[in-house]
Design a protein around this motif. Structure first.
Motif, PDB file in Angstrom:
ATOM      1  N   GLY A  18       7.060  11.089  -8.103  1.00  0.00           N
ATOM      2  CA  GLY A  18       8.106  10.084  -8.185  1.00  0.00           C
ATOM      3  C   GLY A  18       8.177   9.208  -6.950  1.00  0.00           C
ATOM      4  O   GLY A  18       8.350   7.984  -7.037  1.00  0.00           O
ATOM      5  N   ILE A  19       8.025   9.817  -5.766  1.00  0.00           N
ATOM      6  CA  ILE A  19       8.050   9.057  -4.517  1.00  0.00           C
ATOM      7  C   ILE A  19       6.869   8.105  -4.445  1.00  0.00           C
ATOM      8  O   ILE A  19       7.007   6.934  -4.062  1.00  0.00           O
ATOM      9  CB  ILE A  19       8.054  10.020  -3.312  1.00  0.00           C
ATOM     10  N   ASN A  75      16.393  14.092 -13.981  1.00  0.00           N
ATOM     11  CA  ASN A  75      15.016  13.964 -13.518  1.00  0.00           C
ATOM     12  C   ASN A  75      15.007  13.173 -12.211  1.00  0.00           C
ATOM     13  O   ASN A  75      15.034  11.945 -12.209  1.00  0.00           O
ATOM     14  CB  ASN A  75      14.157  13.263 -14.579  1.00  0.00           C
ATOM     15  N   ALA A  76      14.960  13.892 -11.089  1.00  0.00           N
ATOM     16  CA  ALA A  76      14.993  13.235  -9.780  1.00  0.00           C
ATOM     17  C   ALA A  76      13.747  12.406  -9.536  1.00  0.00           C
ATOM     18  O   ALA A  76      13.806  11.342  -8.903  1.00  0.00           O
ATOM     19  CB  ALA A  76      15.148  14.289  -8.680  1.00  0.00           C
ATOM     20  N   ALA A  77      12.594  12.861 -10.035  1.00  0.00           N
ATOM     21  CA  ALA A  77      11.345  12.129  -9.820  1.00  0.00           C
ATOM     22  C   ALA A  77      11.420  10.740 -10.445  1.00  0.00           C
ATOM     23  O   ALA A  77      10.998   9.749  -9.840  1.00  0.00           O
ATOM     24  CB  ALA A  77      10.172  12.913 -10.401  1.00  0.00           C
ATOM     25  N   LEU A  78      11.968  10.661 -11.661  1.00  0.00           N
ATOM     26  CA  LEU A  78      12.139   9.361 -12.293  1.00  0.00           C
ATOM     27  C   LEU A  78      13.135   8.518 -11.509  1.00  0.00           C
ATOM     28  O   LEU A  78      12.998   7.296 -11.410  1.00  0.00           O
ATOM     29  CB  LEU A  78      12.606   9.524 -13.739  1.00  0.00           C
ATOM     30  N   TYR A 104       1.689   8.801   1.479  1.00  0.00           N
ATOM     31  CA  TYR A 104       0.978   7.866   0.605  1.00  0.00           C
ATOM     32  C   TYR A 104       1.862   6.666   0.261  1.00  0.00           C
ATOM     33  O   TYR A 104       1.415   5.518   0.286  1.00  0.00           O
ATOM     34  CB  TYR A 104       0.545   8.588  -0.663  1.00  0.00           C
ATOM     35  N   ALA A 105       3.122   6.932  -0.062  1.00  0.00           N
ATOM     36  CA  ALA A 105       4.031   5.847  -0.424  1.00  0.00           C
ATOM     37  C   ALA A 105       4.258   4.905   0.749  1.00  0.00           C
ATOM     38  O   ALA A 105       4.254   3.676   0.589  1.00  0.00           O
ATOM     39  CB  ALA A 105       5.358   6.421  -0.908  1.00  0.00           C
ATOM     40  N   GLY A 106       4.484   5.458   1.951  1.00  0.00           N
ATOM     41  CA  GLY A 106       4.693   4.617   3.122  1.00  0.00           C
ATOM     42  C   GLY A 106       3.493   3.763   3.432  1.00  0.00           C
ATOM     43  O   GLY A 106       3.615   2.581   3.789  1.00  0.00           O
ATOM     44  N   MET A 107       2.299   4.349   3.292  1.00  0.00           N
ATOM     45  CA  MET A 107       1.082   3.598   3.533  1.00  0.00           C
ATOM     46  C   MET A 107       0.927   2.459   2.530  1.00  0.00           C
ATOM     47  O   MET A 107       0.574   1.333   2.886  1.00  0.00           O
ATOM     48  CB  MET A 107      -0.108   4.552   3.473  1.00  0.00           C
ATOM     49  N   MET A 108       1.241   2.708   1.238  1.00  0.00           N
ATOM     50  CA  MET A 108       1.129   1.665   0.234  1.00  0.00           C
ATOM     51  C   MET A 108       2.122   0.529   0.480  1.00  0.00           C
ATOM     52  O   MET A 108       1.790  -0.650   0.322  1.00  0.00           O
ATOM     53  CB  MET A 108       1.372   2.250  -1.165  1.00  0.00           C
ATOM     54  N   VAL A 109       3.345   0.874   0.863  1.00  0.00           N
ATOM     55  CA  VAL A 109       4.346  -0.162   1.148  1.00  0.00           C
ATOM     56  C   VAL A 109       3.900  -1.021   2.323  1.00  0.00           C
ATOM     57  O   VAL A 109       4.013  -2.254   2.289  1.00  0.00           O
ATOM     58  CB  VAL A 109       5.717   0.476   1.430  1.00  0.00           C
TER      59      VAL A 109
END
Length: 301
Positions: A135-136, A46-49, A206-211
């Motif tokens: 996952g990302i 499971n790559a997402a996990l 979305y992930a980059g913005m949250m970080v």
């Protein structure tokens, strides 16, 4: 070059502490979230996990670093070889363990909670279904929450106590989620829809913005605690740095890096993310957010 005991002892403590924190982190996933990491990643591939777990473990290390800073800092390091330092070493270790466990539990419990409030979608189900975008986003969310936790615990080490750490942690998590929610209005596309449907470009954005927001919020919480009024005022001023993320997206990423022209809303970047699912554009956007946060914090520190 000879390495004296003053250099070896703190390094050994850090290694042991990281081993303990890693074990606690895995146990938190197993018992609190019922996530069997070895089975899901190794057996089911499971790559997402894997993406979520990478962000979670990086978050654990960020929290551990903040907690250990009080033990291996310059003021404490010299005392390790004195009688008083040797006596107090166990007290420092106990404090690090308590605060580290608290930080890991907060990360495990709240790392996914934000997505239920922000995206109104079941990120957990997406990760289980091996949705790479989910996952990302989950990994980025864990890192963002960890940055806030690290900032709150760091502030406690410089004049506050456990009570002030909890207060500023609550303030930081609220700020992280509210700012993240507001910032997604600058996109024409529906983030929740795109991520649920496996759009990796939208997940990277979305992930980059949250970080980046987590970096700014965590930095705002970091500092000497004097009193609540002064600390709240300084925290509020530091949070204003999040405003730079809007022009970075619309003008620098879209206008300069992607050559899409300058628009106040929508434009080529939105089309690249939502219509074309261009992961390269999503990666550039994420990197630009994080780079802008780094520069802003360097200038503002």
């Amino acid at each position: 070059m000879n390495i004296g005991p003053i250099d070896v002892l703190p390094a050994a403590i850090v290694i042991v502490a990281l081993f303990v924190f890693a074990a606690l982190a895995r146990a938190a996933l197993h018992f609190l979230l019922r996530v069997h990491v070895a089975e899901r990643i190794g057996g089911e591939h499971n790559a997402a996990l894997g993406y979520e777990y990478a962000g979670y473990f990086l978050g654990v290390l960020l929290v551990a670093g903040s907690v250990l800073d009080g033990i291996t800092g310059s003021e404490t390091r010299a005392g390790f070889l004195t009688a008083a330092g040797a006596t107090n070493m166990w007290m420092y270790a106990l404090q690090a363990g308590v605060y580290g466990l608290f930080g890991i539990l907060v990360l495990a419990l709240f790392g996914r909670l934000g997505f239920r409030l922000l995206l109104k979608t079941n990120i957990v189900a997406g990760v289980r279904a091996n949705n790479a975008s989910a996952g990302i986003v989950a990994g980025g969310g864990h890192i963002a929450v960890a940055l806030v936790v690290a900032g709150a615990l760091s502030g406690d080490a410089q004049g506050g106590d456990f009570g002030t750490a909890v207060v500023f942690l609550g303030l930081g998590l609220t700020a992280l989620w509210v700012i993240t929610y507001l910032y997604r209005f600058i996109t024409k596309y529906n983030d929740s829809h795109e991520i649920t449907n496996g759009n990796v470009a939208a997940g990277l954005s979305y992930a980059g913005m949250m970080v980046a927001i987590g970096m700014i919020v965590g930095h705002a919480l970091n500092g000497d605690f004097t009193d609540y009024a002064s600390s709240f005022a300084l925290c509020g001023k530091a949070l204003l740095f999040v405003l730079i993320l809007y022009p970075v997206r619309q003008f620098i990423v879209q206008g300069i890096l992607l050559g899409g022209g300058f628009t106040l809303y929508g434009g080529r970047l939105d089309r690249e993310i939502s219509n074309d699912q261009n992961t390269g554009a999503g990666a550039v956007e994420a990197a630009a957010y994080i780079a802008a946060a780094v520069v802003a914090l360097q200038v503002g520190s």
